[in-house]
Design a protein around this motif. Structure first.
Motif, PDB file in Angstrom:
ATOM      1  N   ALA A  57     -12.633  54.799 -63.845  1.00  0.00           N
ATOM      2  CA  ALA A  57     -12.341  54.160 -64.847  1.00  0.00           C
ATOM      3  C   ALA A  57     -11.065  55.082 -65.564  1.00  0.00           C
ATOM      4  O   ALA A  57      -9.987  54.153 -65.606  1.00  0.00           O
ATOM      5  CB  ALA A  57     -13.414  54.187 -66.023  1.00  0.00           C
ATOM      6  N   VAL A  58     -11.026  56.256 -65.572  1.00  0.00           N
ATOM      7  CA  VAL A  58     -10.036  56.801 -66.027  1.00  0.00           C
ATOM      8  C   VAL A  58      -8.884  56.845 -64.959  1.00  0.00           C
ATOM      9  O   VAL A  58      -7.480  56.979 -65.229  1.00  0.00           O
ATOM     10  CB  VAL A  58     -10.245  58.518 -65.903  1.00  0.00           C
ATOM     11  N   ALA A  59      -9.080  56.818 -63.874  1.00  0.00           N
ATOM     12  CA  ALA A  59      -8.052  56.731 -62.540  1.00  0.00           C
ATOM     13  C   ALA A  59      -7.173  55.264 -62.641  1.00  0.00           C
ATOM     14  O   ALA A  59      -6.076  55.200 -62.667  1.00  0.00           O
ATOM     15  CB  ALA A  59      -8.634  56.853 -61.231  1.00  0.00           C
ATOM     16  N   LEU A  60      -8.106  54.208 -63.042  1.00  0.00           N
ATOM     17  CA  LEU A  60      -7.473  52.735 -63.242  1.00  0.00           C
ATOM     18  C   LEU A  60      -6.886  52.901 -64.554  1.00  0.00           C
ATOM     19  O   LEU A  60      -5.650  52.297 -64.362  1.00  0.00           O
ATOM     20  CB  LEU A  60      -8.594  51.921 -63.436  1.00  0.00           C
ATOM     21  N   LEU A  61      -6.968  53.610 -65.674  1.00  0.00           N
ATOM     22  CA  LEU A  61      -6.236  53.563 -66.899  1.00  0.00           C
ATOM     23  C   LEU A  61      -5.041  54.337 -66.583  1.00  0.00           C
ATOM     24  O   LEU A  61      -3.946  53.817 -67.055  1.00  0.00           O
ATOM     25  CB  LEU A  61      -7.147  53.831 -68.025  1.00  0.00           C
ATOM     26  N   ALA A  62      -5.097  55.420 -65.954  1.00  0.00           N
ATOM     27  CA  ALA A  62      -3.945  56.235 -65.612  1.00  0.00           C
ATOM     28  C   ALA A  62      -2.944  55.394 -64.957  1.00  0.00           C
ATOM     29  O   ALA A  62      -1.747  55.617 -65.066  1.00  0.00           O
ATOM     30  CB  ALA A  62      -4.315  57.468 -64.875  1.00  0.00           C
ATOM     31  N   LEU A  63      -3.429  54.598 -63.753  1.00  0.00           N
ATOM     32  CA  LEU A  63      -2.452  54.148 -63.015  1.00  0.00           C
ATOM     33  C   LEU A  63      -1.689  52.760 -63.912  1.00  0.00           C
ATOM     34  O   LEU A  63      -0.959  52.577 -63.796  1.00  0.00           O
ATOM     35  CB  LEU A  63      -3.333  53.168 -61.799  1.00  0.00           C
ATOM     36  N   ILE A  64      -2.568  52.183 -64.906  1.00  0.00           N
ATOM     37  CA  ILE A  64      -1.862  51.367 -65.630  1.00  0.00           C
ATOM     38  C   ILE A  64      -0.671  51.900 -66.338  1.00  0.00           C
ATOM     39  O   ILE A  64       0.199  51.455 -66.623  1.00  0.00           O
ATOM     40  CB  ILE A  64      -2.961  50.493 -66.604  1.00  0.00           C
TER      41      ILE A  64
END
Length: 287
Positions: free
Chosen positions: A179-186
């Protein structure tokens, strides 16, 4: 053994500065996304190795999801944003209020005062490392950065305390990491320009960060705060900047300084005071 895992996590976080020199050209949120992707892959590889189902439903409650994502992503987001609005010395020092907060949260009523004294000494110790021979100037024009740094400290101290009270499976960190990887990508898409021309050393730095201080360390910290000596870990968390300084000095990026010895003495003294066991006085009844 669980406390040892916590000490290993602290040691891994101490390598962050050195690995950061290798990956300095990579945008912060892009790097964060890559590292947390590796963090999630750790459990995938483990499950394949022990012949378990690769994907299982997370056991996290809604509260655990919120605390986990806020802790892991919110901390890094506020830290990176703080650095855009205030100098790194002041930001780093304010952020390291978190071990003091954690020490007071995990202490009982009898040991809270000692935790404050010991945490205060540890905080003074890291000030010798972070500030060094430079100048610490709190300027009102940096107040947004200072506020974000305070939020960082509150987030990580609260998240660490929450881990000590939570009963989720440690492998659920993999779901939080995804989830953090996705938010960081955004966040990367919103705030940064992509950089993909990685050198071999940068790929190595990304791999080591994901396996260590920005990945594997979070699993160790989870176990440690659930089953280890939380007060001792809070006290010794102040040693992270000290470990960073020693590693950078060994690698030739930093000069050796008397501040390292002063910081070590203060941090250890603070840990001893905070973890001192006071025997209750025995009152003998008179005949």
């Amino acid at each position: 053994m669980a406390t040892l895992y916590g000490l290993m996590a602290i040691g891994l976080w101490g390598t962050l500065a050195l690995l950061g020199t290798v990956t300095a050209n990579i945008p912060a949120f892009q790097l964060l996304s890559l590292c947390f992707t590796l963090s999630a892959i750790i459990i995938v590889i483990k499950r394949i190795a022990v012949k378990k189902p690769v994907f299982t439903k997370p056991t996290l409650t809604l509260t655990q999801w919120l605390f986990g994502i806020t802790g892991l992503f919110g901390f890094h987001f506020c830290y990176f944003m703080a650095l855009k609005f205030a100098p790194v010395i002041e930001v780093s020092l304010i952020v390291y209020l978190w071990p003091l907060l954690l020490a007071t949260l995990v202490a009982n009523k009898q040991s809270r005062f000692r935790a404050l004294i010991g945490g205060g000494l540890g905080f003074i110790g890291i000030a010798f490392i972070i500030v060094g021979n430079g100048e610490l100037t709190l300027n009102s024009e940096y107040r947004i950065g200072y506020l974000l740094a305070v939020i960082c400290a509150v987030i990580w101290g609260s998240y660490s305390w929450f881990l000590s009270t939570s009963n989720n499976d440690v492998e659920d960190i993999a779901w939080l990491s995804a989830a953090v990887a996705l938010l960081a990508l955004i966040a990367h898409w919103l705030f940064e320009t992509s950089y993909w021309s990685f050198s071999l050393s940068e790929w190595g730095g990304i791999l080591l960060l994901g396996l260590g201080p920005v990945g594997g360390a979070f699993y160790l910290w989870d176990i440690a705060l659930k089953k280890g000596n939380q007060q001792l870990l809070a006290s010794l968390s102040f040693s992270t900047p000290l470990i960073s300084s020693v590693i950078l000095a060994i690698a030739g990026f930093n000069a050796w300084s008397a501040n390292i010895i002063i910081a070590l003495a203060l941090i250890l003294s603070g840990a001893i005071i905070a973890n001192m066991k006071i025997k209750p006085a025995v009152i003998k009844a008179s005949n």
